[in-house]
Design an enzyme around this catalytic site. Structure first.
Site, PDB file in Angstrom:
ATOM      1  N   HIS A 140     -24.920  47.608 -53.851  1.00 41.92           N
ATOM      2  CA  HIS A 140     -25.443  46.660 -54.848  1.00 41.92           C
ATOM      3  C   HIS A 140     -25.933  45.353 -54.232  1.00 41.92           C
ATOM      4  O   HIS A 140     -26.037  44.332 -54.930  1.00 41.92           O
ATOM      5  CB  HIS A 140     -24.371  46.387 -55.910  1.00 41.92           C
ATOM      6  CG  HIS A 140     -24.900  46.255 -57.303  1.00 41.92           C
ATOM      7  ND1 HIS A 140     -24.972  45.050 -57.958  1.00 41.92           N
ATOM      8  CD2 HIS A 140     -25.371  47.180 -58.166  1.00 41.92           C
ATOM      9  CE1 HIS A 140     -25.481  45.232 -59.169  1.00 41.92           C
ATOM     10  NE2 HIS A 140     -25.727  46.530 -59.318  1.00 41.92           N
ATOM     11  N   ASP A 153     -22.871  52.627 -54.375  1.00 43.22           N
ATOM     12  CA  ASP A 153     -23.829  51.537 -54.475  1.00 43.22           C
ATOM     13  C   ASP A 153     -23.208  50.257 -53.915  1.00 43.22           C
ATOM     14  O   ASP A 153     -22.283  49.702 -54.507  1.00 43.22           O
ATOM     15  CB  ASP A 153     -24.223  51.350 -55.945  1.00 43.22           C
ATOM     16  CG  ASP A 153     -25.402  50.418 -56.122  1.00 43.22           C
ATOM     17  OD1 ASP A 153     -25.843  49.807 -55.121  1.00 43.22           O
ATOM     18  OD2 ASP A 153     -25.886  50.295 -57.259  1.00 43.22           O
ATOM     19  N   HIS A 190     -34.534  54.843 -59.436  1.00 47.97           N
ATOM     20  CA  HIS A 190     -33.519  53.998 -60.076  1.00 47.97           C
ATOM     21  C   HIS A 190     -33.767  53.994 -61.578  1.00 47.97           C
ATOM     22  O   HIS A 190     -34.900  53.876 -62.026  1.00 47.97           O
ATOM     23  CB  HIS A 190     -33.677  52.584 -59.516  1.00 47.97           C
ATOM     24  CG  HIS A 190     -32.734  51.567 -60.054  1.00 47.97           C
ATOM     25  ND1 HIS A 190     -33.122  50.597 -60.947  1.00 47.97           N
ATOM     26  CD2 HIS A 190     -31.420  51.344 -59.807  1.00 47.97           C
ATOM     27  CE1 HIS A 190     -32.102  49.808 -61.223  1.00 47.97           C
ATOM     28  NE2 HIS A 190     -31.047  50.236 -60.546  1.00 47.97           N
ATOM     29  N   GLU A 208     -26.206  53.049 -51.150  1.00 48.33           N
ATOM     30  CA  GLU A 208     -27.352  52.397 -51.788  1.00 48.33           C
ATOM     31  C   GLU A 208     -27.325  50.894 -51.558  1.00 48.33           C
ATOM     32  O   GLU A 208     -26.275  50.257 -51.663  1.00 48.33           O
ATOM     33  CB  GLU A 208     -27.305  52.694 -53.293  1.00 48.33           C
ATOM     34  CG  GLU A 208     -28.422  52.064 -54.084  1.00 48.33           C
ATOM     35  CD  GLU A 208     -28.397  52.507 -55.540  1.00 48.33           C
ATOM     36  OE1 GLU A 208     -28.910  51.757 -56.385  1.00 48.33           O
ATOM     37  OE2 GLU A 208     -27.848  53.587 -55.827  1.00 48.33           O
ATOM     38  N   GLU A 238     -34.623  49.660 -55.458  1.00 48.68           N
ATOM     39  CA  GLU A 238     -34.690  49.290 -56.872  1.00 48.68           C
ATOM     40  C   GLU A 238     -35.258  47.892 -57.074  1.00 48.68           C
ATOM     41  O   GLU A 238     -35.760  47.571 -58.148  1.00 48.68           O
ATOM     42  CB  GLU A 238     -33.311  49.391 -57.517  1.00 48.68           C
ATOM     43  CG  GLU A 238     -32.324  48.344 -57.065  1.00 48.68           C
ATOM     44  CD  GLU A 238     -30.933  48.591 -57.616  1.00 48.68           C
ATOM     45  OE1 GLU A 238     -30.502  47.797 -58.476  1.00 48.68           O
ATOM     46  OE2 GLU A 238     -30.286  49.568 -57.197  1.00 48.68           O
TER      47      GLU A 238
END
Length: 385
Positions: A188, A186, A288, A212, A238
């Site tokens: 993020h 991720d 998610h 991700e 997400e």
């Protein structure tokens, strides 16, 4: 089905960072939802109070009409707060209808296309010993896939020294587990466009399952450059809240895995539509879900009926859940048992999770004021968390 006129909506703010919702009908049938924006629980609760006028006194079985009114009944639409409020209400309505009819939600959505769902969970820690220790714990608990943050705070253009650190943890996991463990990474949204390709170069030898949020969703136009650069599957979504938010990246074909959140993207009703849109573009879905048991159950029911769902996130043991974990509020935690990397098809009516209301009401006395950290770079400039 009895009288499903909606009579009450109750909210429960509970640790570690969750907001639960209970809708009760005149016949006594009730349903659970999980409307939450992490760090904005009070704001979402206020939004739900504003939406009550469209819900109280209405027939809970009219899920689609209620969804349309909640979404279109306001001149200003979309966004994390409104869509998360709608998500929790929508989840509870599906729970009520399934219980009233005596069938699990996936039966109402057309029936299951699979009998079990592949799962992954989080591992964390900045030092190698913790990463390996937690990975072994998750494997022992039945998981065959994990995810971890790829980086800490990253400068807009980071030093070569910081770039070289990024691949260290996944390198250790590959050396320890080989390819018996799938590893998602991720980003993020911490990484800015100038650094993404350089980081991919470092990670490519270790074959992550996916990358991700390589860039923030407000910079999704950069995905067309990233997508063509690497064979590693790109995942995002997400922080996208409706089918309209997903429309452009699906049409452009710049993502391999979409990750709508069942507590943010309009609930079961909307995420099922998003999944069908993605299927039309041959794009997969991995919802998610770093949240609680109601959100996870909702995600699983959509997974069970979506042919393009490939893997499901779980917050079991996630580092956010200090003192309380996803199973702690459940009377039937066994429904989330992970066996050989999978959770079996949920079979109880409605969402299939039974909430321990005594424990919930005790936890309300504690509540929470969770907020994500504020990070800064060495020079004092704000850093993405």
């Amino acid at each position: 089905m009895g009288n499903l006129t909606i009579e009450h909506i109750e909210l429960f703010t509970v640790p570690p960072r969750w907001l639960f919702l209970k809708i009760t009908t005149k016949s006594g049938v009730f349903g659970w939802g999980e409307p939450i924006v992490e760090g904005k629980a009070d704001t979402v609760a206020a939004c739900i109070h504003e939406l009550k006028q469209y819900v109280i006194g209405k027939d809970a079985s009219n899920i689609e009409d209620l969804w349309q009114v909640l979404y279109r009944g306001g001149f200003y639409r979309g966004g994390p707060i409104l869509m998360s409020a709608i998500s929790g209400i929508d989840q509870a309505l599906w729970d009520i209808k399934g219980k009233a009819l005596g069938v699990p939600v996936h039966e109402l959505l057309g029936g299951a296309v699979r009998q079990k769902m592949k799962m992954y969970c989080w591992i964390g820690g900045d030092n190698p010993e913790v990463v390996l220790e937690q990975a072994h714990e998750k494997v022992a608990a039945g998981f065959k896939a994990v995810k971890m943050n790829a980086t800490g705070a990253m400068e807009w253009v980071s030093s070569v020294k910081d770039v070289k650190k990024v691949a260290h943890n996944i390198k250790l996991l590959r050396e320890e587990f080989g390819f018996d463990l799938d590893i998602g990474l991720d980003f993020h949204g911490r990484v800015h466009k100038p650094m993404v390709k350089r980081l991919i170069d470092e990670l490519l030898p270790y074959n992550p399952l996916f990358i991700e949020e390589p860039v923030l969703p407000e910079n999704n136009e950069a995905l067309k450059h990233i997508y063509s650069y690497s064979s590693i599957p790109i995942a995002t979504g997400e922080r996208m809240f409706s089918r309209w938010d997903f429309k452009d990246i699906l049409h452009q074909g710049v993502v391999d895995i979409i990750q709508p959140d069942l507590s943010h993207a309009g609930g079961i009703s909307e995420v099922r539509r998003i999944a069908a849109m993605a299927e039309a573009y041959d794009i997969t879905m991995a919802p998610h879900c770093p949240l609680g048991p109601i959100a996870l159950a909702s995600a699983l029911h959509v997974d069970f009926v979506s042919a393009n769902a490939v893997i499901q996130e779980s917050s079991i043991g996630i580092h956010y859940n200090k003192g309380y974990d996803i199973l702690d509020y459940m009377l039937n935690p066994e429904v989330f048992d992970v066996k050989e990397g999978y959770i079996n098809l949920l079979s109880k009516p409605g969402l299939g999770v039974e909430i321990d209301e005594y424990k919930l009401k005790e936890a309300v006395k504690i509540g929470h004021k969770w907020a994500n950290p504020i990070w800064r770079h060495e020079d004092g400039n704000f850093a993405e968390w």
